[in-house]
Design an enzyme around this catalytic site. Structure first.
Site, PDB file in Angstrom:
ATOM      1  N   THR A  94     118.257 -26.555 -37.615  1.00 14.80           N
ATOM      2  CA  THR A  94     118.440 -25.349 -38.426  1.00 14.80           C
ATOM      3  C   THR A  94     118.731 -24.196 -37.479  1.00 14.80           C
ATOM      4  OG1 THR A  94     116.794 -26.218 -39.968  1.00 14.80           O
ATOM      5  CG2 THR A  94     117.421 -23.898 -40.217  1.00 14.80           C
ATOM      6  N   LYS A 170     120.630 -24.962 -46.377  1.00 13.45           N
ATOM      7  CA  LYS A 170     119.305 -25.197 -45.780  1.00 13.45           C
ATOM      8  C   LYS A 170     118.451 -23.925 -45.788  1.00 13.45           C
ATOM      9  CE  LYS A 170     116.022 -26.765 -43.020  1.00 13.45           C
ATOM     10  NZ  LYS A 170     114.889 -27.501 -43.596  1.00 13.45           N
ATOM     11  N   LYS A 239     111.378 -18.811 -37.783  1.00 16.92           N
ATOM     12  CA  LYS A 239     112.808 -18.776 -37.412  1.00 16.92           C
ATOM     13  C   LYS A 239     113.676 -18.933 -38.659  1.00 16.92           C
ATOM     14  CE  LYS A 239     114.529 -22.592 -36.778  1.00 16.92           C
ATOM     15  NZ  LYS A 239     114.935 -23.979 -36.470  1.00 16.92           N
TER      16      LYS A 239
HETATM   17  P1  NAD Z   1     110.337 -30.234 -32.260  1.00 16.83           P
HETATM   18  O1  NAD Z   1     110.031 -29.051 -31.422  1.00 16.83           O
HETATM   19  O2  NAD Z   1     109.239 -31.170 -32.649  1.00 16.83           O
HETATM   20  O3  NAD Z   1     111.481 -31.127 -31.536  1.00 16.83           O
HETATM   21  C1  NAD Z   1     112.548 -30.585 -30.786  1.00 16.83           C
HETATM   22  C2  NAD Z   1     112.763 -31.503 -29.587  1.00 16.83           C
HETATM   23  O4  NAD Z   1     113.873 -31.010 -28.839  1.00 16.83           O
HETATM   24  C3  NAD Z   1     111.556 -31.540 -28.633  1.00 16.83           C
HETATM   25  O5  NAD Z   1     111.137 -32.872 -28.413  1.00 16.83           O
HETATM   26  C4  NAD Z   1     112.087 -30.890 -27.351  1.00 16.83           C
HETATM   27  O6  NAD Z   1     111.531 -31.427 -26.172  1.00 16.83           O
HETATM   28  C5  NAD Z   1     113.577 -31.182 -27.456  1.00 16.83           C
HETATM   29  N1  NAD Z   1     114.405 -30.266 -26.686  1.00 16.83           N
HETATM   30  C6  NAD Z   1     114.281 -28.922 -26.589  1.00 16.83           C
HETATM   31  N2  NAD Z   1     115.246 -28.417 -25.785  1.00 16.83           N
HETATM   32  C7  NAD Z   1     115.991 -29.485 -25.370  1.00 16.83           C
HETATM   33  C8  NAD Z   1     117.137 -29.614 -24.526  1.00 16.83           C
HETATM   34  N3  NAD Z   1     117.710 -28.548 -23.951  1.00 16.83           N
HETATM   35  N4  NAD Z   1     117.631 -30.847 -24.324  1.00 16.83           N
HETATM   36  C9  NAD Z   1     117.063 -31.935 -24.899  1.00 16.83           C
HETATM   37  N5  NAD Z   1     115.983 -31.880 -25.705  1.00 16.83           N
HETATM   38  C10 NAD Z   1     115.446 -30.660 -25.934  1.00 16.83           C
HETATM   39  O7  NAD Z   1     111.088 -29.681 -33.550  1.00 16.83           O
HETATM   40  P2  NAD Z   1     111.268 -30.427 -34.960  1.00 16.83           P
HETATM   41  O8  NAD Z   1     110.142 -30.044 -35.838  1.00 16.83           O
HETATM   42  O9  NAD Z   1     111.619 -31.855 -34.719  1.00 16.83           O
HETATM   43  O10 NAD Z   1     112.566 -29.646 -35.500  1.00 16.83           O
HETATM   44  C11 NAD Z   1     113.874 -29.901 -35.014  1.00 16.83           C
HETATM   45  C12 NAD Z   1     114.863 -29.138 -35.882  1.00 16.83           C
HETATM   46  O11 NAD Z   1     114.757 -29.602 -37.241  1.00 16.83           O
HETATM   47  C13 NAD Z   1     114.574 -27.623 -35.942  1.00 16.83           C
HETATM   48  O12 NAD Z   1     115.802 -26.947 -35.986  1.00 16.83           O
HETATM   49  C14 NAD Z   1     113.770 -27.463 -37.224  1.00 16.83           C
HETATM   50  O13 NAD Z   1     113.898 -26.154 -37.754  1.00 16.83           O
HETATM   51  C15 NAD Z   1     114.399 -28.521 -38.098  1.00 16.83           C
HETATM   52  N6  NAD Z   1     113.529 -29.068 -39.161  1.00 16.83           N
HETATM   53  C16 NAD Z   1     112.222 -29.411 -38.915  1.00 16.83           C
HETATM   54  C17 NAD Z   1     111.436 -29.957 -39.945  1.00 16.83           C
HETATM   55  C18 NAD Z   1     109.974 -30.365 -39.742  1.00 16.83           C
HETATM   56  O14 NAD Z   1     109.301 -30.653 -40.751  1.00 16.83           O
HETATM   57  N7  NAD Z   1     109.450 -30.440 -38.516  1.00 16.83           N
HETATM   58  C19 NAD Z   1     112.012 -30.171 -41.204  1.00 16.83           C
HETATM   59  C20 NAD Z   1     113.361 -29.860 -41.404  1.00 16.83           C
HETATM   60  C21 NAD Z   1     114.108 -29.310 -40.373  1.00 16.83           C
END
Ligand code: NAD
Length: 288
Positions: A94, A170, A239
């Site tokens: 997102t 979204k 965010k």
């Molecule tokens: P998270 O922080 O658990 O996972 C993000 C991952 O990206 C981490 O493991 C981190 O180490 C990795 N990362 C960060 N920078 C990086 C880089 N430069 N190179 C490689 N890896 C890198 O976040 P999440 O909860 O999995 O969310 C991910 C996306 O999905 C976000 O945009 C969030 O808004 C969206 N989202 C999350 C949910 C939820 O319920 N958690 C639901 C829908 C959408």
């Protein structure tokens, strides 16, 4: 398998189970996470040491990263990678409309096709393969990528031909989801103050017109048992609602509810940075 090797970058709360489902669908995969790949990688997939290594091995790359700046940096690394074989990129993160348009422009210059594809349904939906995937981009590309997309979810939507339209969908969804959480927290705090039992309140609400995703899922499964384990941080939801408000204001559509809601989440995030977003209930109840 029609799109060669699949790369996946970002194996966090959402990316981990999504990548596992793609691997379980029989796709040849290579994955990377900056916080340590081996411990987060699904069984049986290739582990990369860098973004560039993924770009050198995978024709189609999916991203599940925290926010727009991180996505922009990873996209830049892919686009400028010398040994790149990547020709299509699907971003599940997102990041907002403007960031998606910038990613589109950067990838177009590198001749990489782009699907803006944020998701909803939480970690449980990611594991179960039921998350909504809201795709903005070329319809033919959406069709071409359907083998890999359908291995991660059975709820795929092509919402428009322009990257950024997935983000618009979204942001509207997460505004409603965040509103349900914040408003239900106020309603339950009021009811409990009046001597009502929380569990019974939820049963009544779920048989009544107040029913929503907080009353049907987050409260009974995460808050009532005191688990607070939705796997979605208040940092990421703040965010999202901030992006919603910015994008609504840029569009000039009504922002009254958005402004009030964003203030609640910003105050919660400032008080308890990184907390599970379900902890908004005690935050609201205790008037912090
Ligand atoms: P998270 O922080 O658990 O996972 C993000 C991952 O990206 C981490 O493991 C981190 O180490 C990795 N990362 C960060 N920078 C990086 C880089 N430069 N190179 C490689 N890896 C890198 O976040 P999440 O909860 O999995 O969310 C991910 C996306 O999905 C976000 O945009 C969030 O808004 C969206 N989202 C999350 C949910 C939820 O319920 N958690 C639901 C829908 C959408």
């Amino acid at each position: 398998m029609s799109d060669g090797r699949i790369g996946f970058i970002g194996l966090g709360n959402m990316g981990g189970p999504i990548a596992a489902n793609i691997a379980a669908g029989g796709h040849d995969m290579i994955v990377f996470d900056a916080a340590g790949t081996a411990a987060r990688a699904p069984d049986g997939v290739a582990v990369a040491a860098s973004v560039a290594e993924v770009a050198a091995a995978a024709e189609t790359v999916l991203l599940s990263l925290p926010d727009g700046p991180v996505v922009a940096a990873v996209v830049e690394e892919i686009a400028e990678s010398n040994a790149r074989v990547t020709s299509a990129l699907v971003d599940l993160s997102t990041i907002g409309i403007a960031a998606a348009r910038q990613v589109h422009a950067r990838l177009s210059r590198a001749d990489i096709a782009y699907l803006d594809a944020p998701v909803s349904g939480g970690t449980a939906g990611a594991s179960a393969g039921t998350i909504a995937v809201m795709c903005g981009g070329d319809a033919a590309l959406f069709e071409r990528l359907s083998p890999v997309l359908s291995s991660m979810s059975r709820n795929l939507f092509h919402v428009g031909d322009t990257p950024g339209q997935g983000q618009a969908m979204k942001l509207a969804n997460n505004f409603l989801s965040a509103t349900a959480m914040a408003a239900t927290s106020e309603a339950v705090a009021f009811g409990v103050d009046q001597g009502l039992d929380m569990a019974q309140m939820l049963n009544v609400l779920n048989a009544s017109s107040g029913q929503n995703t907080a009353t049907s899922d987050k409260f009974p499964n995460r808050i009532l048992p005191g688990k607070y384990d939705a796997g979605f941080t208040n940092t990421l939801l703040t965010k999202d609602v901030t992006l919603y408000l910015e994008n609504v204001r840029a569009a000039g559509t009504p922002d009254t509810m958005g402004a009030v809601l964003t203030d609640v989440w910003r105050r919660f995030q400032a008080a308890e940075p990184g907390a599970d977003f379900t902890r908004v209930y005690p935050f609201v109840r205790d008037r912090r």
